[in-house]
Design a protein around this motif. Structure first.
Motif, mmCIF file in Angstrom:
data_model
loop_
_atom_site.group_PDB
_atom_site.id
_atom_site.type_symbol
_atom_site.label_atom_id
_atom_site.label_comp_id
_atom_site.label_asym_id
_atom_site.label_seq_id
_atom_site.Cartn_x
_atom_site.Cartn_y
_atom_site.Cartn_z
ATOM 1 N N ASN A 21 0.794 -1.237 0.000
ATOM 2 C CA ASN A 21 0.000 0.000 0.000
ATOM 3 C C ASN A 21 0.824 1.283 0.000
ATOM 4 O O ASN A 21 0.355 2.308 -0.479
ATOM 5 C CB ASN A 21 -0.926 0.026 1.211
ATOM 6 N N ALA A 22 2.055 1.210 0.565
ATOM 7 C CA ALA A 22 2.835 2.444 0.790
ATOM 8 C C ALA A 22 2.928 3.373 -0.416
ATOM 9 O O ALA A 22 2.671 4.565 -0.286
ATOM 10 C CB ALA A 22 4.212 2.101 1.314
ATOM 11 N N PRO A 23 3.257 2.874 -1.616
ATOM 12 C CA PRO A 23 3.445 3.831 -2.712
ATOM 13 C C PRO A 23 2.157 4.504 -3.168
ATOM 14 O O PRO A 23 2.191 5.585 -3.717
ATOM 15 C CB PRO A 23 4.007 2.971 -3.845
ATOM 16 N N TYR A 24 1.023 3.826 -2.978
ATOM 17 C CA TYR A 24 -0.203 4.349 -3.574
ATOM 18 C C TYR A 24 -1.252 4.730 -2.540
ATOM 19 O O TYR A 24 -2.392 5.000 -2.889
ATOM 20 C CB TYR A 24 -0.772 3.323 -4.559
ATOM 21 N N ARG A 25 -0.838 4.700 -1.274
ATOM 22 C CA ARG A 25 -1.792 4.975 -0.201
ATOM 23 C C ARG A 25 -2.487 6.322 -0.445
ATOM 24 O O ARG A 25 -3.707 6.440 -0.395
ATOM 25 C CB ARG A 25 -1.039 5.012 1.119
ATOM 26 N N ALA A 26 -1.681 7.317 -0.764
ATOM 27 C CA ALA A 26 -2.211 8.667 -0.923
ATOM 28 C C ALA A 26 -3.189 8.748 -2.086
ATOM 29 O O ALA A 26 -4.281 9.306 -1.952
ATOM 30 C CB ALA A 26 -1.066 9.646 -1.143
ATOM 31 N N ALA A 27 -2.816 8.164 -3.226
ATOM 32 C CA ALA A 27 -3.663 8.273 -4.415
ATOM 33 C C ALA A 27 -5.013 7.615 -4.174
ATOM 34 O O ALA A 27 -6.058 8.156 -4.553
ATOM 35 C CB ALA A 27 -2.964 7.635 -5.604
ATOM 36 N N ILE A 28 -4.985 6.448 -3.520
ATOM 37 C CA ILE A 28 -6.243 5.727 -3.300
ATOM 38 C C ILE A 28 -7.107 6.448 -2.268
ATOM 39 O O ILE A 28 -8.319 6.610 -2.469
ATOM 40 C CB ILE A 28 -5.958 4.270 -2.893
ATOM 41 N N ALA A 29 -6.479 6.926 -1.201
ATOM 42 C CA ALA A 29 -7.255 7.642 -0.184
ATOM 43 C C ALA A 29 -7.891 8.893 -0.787
ATOM 44 O O ALA A 29 -9.026 9.236 -0.483
ATOM 45 C CB ALA A 29 -6.351 8.014 0.981
ATOM 46 N N ARG A 30 -7.145 9.538 -1.678
ATOM 47 C CA ARG A 30 -7.669 10.760 -2.289
ATOM 48 C C ARG A 30 -8.853 10.440 -3.209
ATOM 49 O O ARG A 30 -9.869 11.134 -3.209
ATOM 50 C CB ARG A 30 -6.550 11.459 -3.067
#
Lengths: 89, 557
Positions: A21-30
C-alpha cells in the motif's frame, strides 16, 4: 512454538500489506475521498430540493450499482427491493 | 579475472560505505535527530502523511527509484572497460548517491516534507524553481521516450519475452482485483502472482511472438512503440489500484528474486570477466570516457530522479528522522547493487573477448542486449537454467522496470500539463484526457522526430537524459549544501559532488553540442542548447546562492 510462527507470519503479512500500500496509499485515499465528497454533494443537494444534475448520467451506472443495491436491501432485511420503480430481483 | 572478486569487492565496498560513511554523514553532517517530530507525525492525515515502518519505506523507495536506468547505463558504459564503470558505480554510490538521497530526505523532512521543487524555490530562489520545472519536464519526456524504445528493442530481440511482458499486465490486473476485493490474503496472492509470472517466463520462449516487419508502412519497432504508448496512456488514466499498484508490487518482488538469482549464479558458477579492464581499443565514434562515463551511468550512481521520489513521497512517510539513513542511503545501495549486477552480466557473461567485442561494436550498442545475453549465460552456467528461459527472465525484468517507470512517468507528465493548465487558466488542459494525449504526443514527437520512421529517437537522446538527470541531482545537492552552510556545518561532503557533477555535465553538453553540430542534427542540437542554458543558469544560481549563504551568519541548530 506454533504460536510464535503464526505471530511471525502475521507480522510478515502485515509488513507485506504495508509494502503493497505504501506507494499508492495517498492516491487511493484521495480517490476515495473525492468519491465521498461527490456523494455528499448529491445527497445534500437532493435534500435541499436542488435537482441532481447528475441524475441523468447516473442512469448509466445502474447496471454497475445493481449488485450493490441488491446486497444492500437484503442486508437491511428486505427480501425484495423497497423501491417500486427499481426492481432488482 | 573472476566475477566473484568483482561482486565481493563491490558489495563489500558498498556495505562499508553504509556502515561507516553513512553513519558519519548522518550523525555529524545532517545530525539526524531521533526525537525530531517528522512531518509524517506532525501532519498525519492517513493520506499523504503516514508514519511508515522503515523496512517497508525502504522497499517503496528502492522500487520507486529503480527503473531500467541502473541496468542500461552501466551496460553501455562498460564499453570503456569494466574498471571505470565499476569504480564509478561503487564510489559514486558511496560518496555521491547515498549522500544525495539521504540528504534529499533530510532536507525535505526539515522543511515540512516539501518536494525538492518547492524547496528550490524557497531555499535558492524563484528563478531556480523555473529552471527546475523545465528540467523535470525534459527528464520525464526523455525517460518516457527512451523506455518506449528500450522495451520495443527488447521485445524484437527476444520474441519469447512478449507473452510474459504483456501477460504480467494481466497477472497484475487479477492480483489487483483479488487484493482489492479481499478475496484471499496478500501473502497467498503474492506467492500465486510470482508463480504465475515465472510460469509465463517459462512458457514465453515456447510461444515466441514477433510482429511482421511492416504493418501499414510501419516497422516492427515503430509498431511496438505505438502499442506501448497506447498502453501507457490507458494505464496512466486507470485508477492506481487497478493496475499500477499491483504491477509495481509484483515488479518489486520480481526484482528481489532476480537479484538473488543473478548473484547466486555468479557465486556458484564463478564466471570470468572477459571484457578488458580498460578498453583502449574502443569502436570508432565512441566519445571520451571523461566526461561521458559520469552522465551515461545515471541511476547506477547518482540520479536526480531519486531526489524527486525522496522528497515527493518518502519524506512524508518517514517515521523517525534517523530512518533517513536507512531509507535514503541504503536505497541508493540497492540501486548500486543492481548496477553492479548489470556490469557483471555485461562483462562476464561472454565466452571470449571476441564475443564481447562483437556485441560492443559502437557506442550505445550492447546496452540491454549485453545485459540480457550475458546475464542469461551466467544464470545458465551457475544455476543450470536453460539459456532461452534465463534470457526471457532478464528481458522481462528489464522490460517490466522500464514499463512501470513509463506508466508513472506518463502520469507525472500529465500532472505537469494539468498544472500548466491551472497556471495559464486553460480549463481543457486541466482534464486528464487531453493532458495525457499531449504527454503521449510530445513523447512520440521525440521518438519519431529525432529517430525517424522506426521511432528510436528516445535512445539517441540517452546521453542528454544523463545530463538532464544529473542537473536535477545538482539542484538537489545545491539545496542540501545551502541548508548545511546556513546551519554552519561542513558543506564539503555535498559541495564536492555538486561541483564535480556540474563540471562533468557542462563538459558533456559542450562535447555533444559539437557532435550534434557536426552531424547536422538540428533537433538534438536544439534540445542540447535548452539543457545547456539550464545547466549554465543552475551554475550561476549555485554561485550566487552559495555566496549569499556563506556571507550570512550561521544559525546554530
Amino acid at each position: 512454538m506454533a504460536g510464535r510462527i503464526i505471530g511471525a507470519l502475521r507480522r510478515l503479512n502485515e509488513l507485506g500489506t504495508q509494502y503493497y500500500n505504501a506507494p499508492y496509499r495517498a492516491a487511493i485515499a484521495r480517490a476515495k475521498r473525492d468519491e465521498e465528497d461527490l456523494f455528499m454533494l448529491l445527497v445534500f443537494s437532493e435534500m435541499m430540493g436542488i435537482p441532481n444534475p447528475a441524475a441523468w448520467s447516473t442512469l448509466e451506472l445502474q447496471p454497475l450499482l445493481m449488485d450493490r443495491f441488491h446486497d444492500w436491501h437484503t442486508r437491511m432485511g428486505m427480501e425484495r427491493s423497497p423501491l417500486d420503480h427499481f426492481r432488482c430481483c | 579475472m573472476s566475477a566473484i572478486v568483482l561482486l565481493l569487492l563491490g558489495l563489500g565496498g558498498m556495505a562499508a560505505g553504509y556502515l561507516f560513511y553513512s553513519r558519519f554523514i548522518a550523525n555529524r553532517i545532517f545530525k539526524l535527530d531521533p526525537d525530531f517530530r517528522t512531518p509524517a507525525h506532525e501532519f498525519e492525515d492517513g493520506v499523504d502523511f503516514v508514519p511508515t515502518n522503515r523496512y517497508v519505506l525502504w522497499g517503496h523507495h528502492f522500487t520507486s527509484v529503480a527503473g531500467a536506468a541502473p541496468i542500461v547505463g552501466p551496460a553501455i558504459a562498460v564499453i570503456w572497460g569494466w574498471l571505470p564503470a565499476f569504480i564509478w558505480v561503487v564510489l559514486g554510490t558511496i560518496f555521491f548517491a547515498g549522500v544525495h538521497d539521504s540528504g534529499a530526505l533530510w532536507a525535505s523532512v526539515r522543511n515540512r516534507a516539501k518536494s525538492v521543487g518547492a524547496l528550490t524555490g524557497e531555499v535558492v530562489g524563484h528563478r531556480a524553481r523555473t529552471i527546475f520545472m523545465i528540467v523535470i519536464f525534459l527528464v520525464l519526456l526523455m525517460v518516457n521516450a527512451v523506455f518506449g524504445v528500450v522495451i520495443a528493442k527488447l521485445l524484437i530481440n527476444n520474441p519469447g519475452a512478449v507473452v510474459p511482458v504483456w501477460g504480467a499486465i494481466a497477472v497484475a490486473l487479477v492480483i489487483g482485483q483479488l487484493i482489492y476485493r479481499r478475496v484471499i490474503g496478500l501473502g497467498i496472492v503474492s506467492i500465486a502472482g510470482v508463480i504465475a509470472l515465472y510460469s509465463l517466463i517459462y512458457i514465453g520462449p515456447q510461444v515466441p511472438v514477433a510482429l511482421p516487419d511492416q504493418v501499414m508502412g510501419l516497422s516492427a519497432s515503430a509498431s511496438w512503440i505505438l502499442l506501448l504508448f497506447a498502453y501507457a496512456a490507458i494505464a496512466s488514466l486507470l485508477p492506481v489500484w487497478m493496475l499500477l499498484q499491483p504491477r509495481d508490487y509484483i515488479n518489486g518482488l520480481q526484482l528481489f528474486v532476480g537479484l538473488i538469482l543473478l548473484y547466486g549464479a555468479v557465486l556458484i558458477g564463478n564466471p570470468m570477466v572477459v571484457a578488458p579492464m580498460i578498453n583502449v581499443d574502443v569502436p570508432p565514434g565512441t566519445p571520451s570516457l571523461l566526461p561521458l562515463l559520469f552522465v551515461t551511468i545515471a541511476c547506477g550512481a547518482i540520479s536526480g530522479f531519486h531526489g524527486l521520489v525522496a522528497s515527493g513521497t518518502s519524506s512524508k512517510q518517514l517515521d523517525k528522522e534517523t530512518d533517513a539513513r536507512f531509507v535514503g542511503y541504503f536505497g541508493a545501495i540497492g540501486e548500486g547493487s543492481l548496477a553492479l549486477a548489470a556490469i557483471i552480466a555485461a562483462t562476464a557473461g561472454f565466452a571470449t573477448l571476441a564475443d564481447w567485442q562483437a556485441v560492443y561494436t559502437a557506442f550505445g550498442k550492447g546496452s540491454l542486449t549485453a545485459f540480457v545475453d550475458g546475464g542469461a549465460a551466467i544464470l545458465a552456467g551457475g544455476l543450470g537454467m536453460e539459456v532461452g528461459v534465463a534470457a526471457t527472465l532478464l528481458t522481462v525484468m528489464a522490460a517490466l522496470f522500464a514499463g512501470t517507470t513509463m506508466d508513472t512517468g506518463l502520469r507525472l507528465q500529465r500532472y505537469i500539463f494539468q498544472e500548466w493548465g491551472d497556471i495559464y487558466q486553460q480549463k481543457w488542459l486541466t482534464r486528464p484526457l487531453p493532458a495525457t494525449l499531449l504527454s503521449v504526443i510530445s513523447c512520440l514527437l521525440l521518438a519519431f522526430g529525432a529517430g525517424g520512421a522506426d521511432g528510436s529517437g528516445g535512445l539517441l537522446i540517452w546521453p542528454l537524459f544523463g545530463t538532464t538527470n544529473q542537473l536535477l541531482a545538482g539542484l538537489t545537492l545545491l539545496v542540501i549544501t545551502i541548508m548545511l552552510v546556513r546551519r554552519g556545518r561542513p558543506a564539503i561532503y555535498t559541495l564536492g559532488p555538486l561541483a564535480f557533477l556540474l563540471i562533468m555535465t557542462l563538459m558533456a553538453l559542450l562535447l555533444q553540442l559539437k557532435s550534434f553540430y557536426d552531424k547536422q542534427d538540428w533537433f538534438l542540437l536544439g534540445l542540447d542548447i535548452v539543457v545547456l542554458v539550464a545547466a549554465l543558469l543552475v551554475t550561476l544560481e549555485c554561485a550566487a546562492a552559495l555566496k549569499k549563504a556563506f556571507a550570512e551568519p550561521a544559525e546554530q541548530t
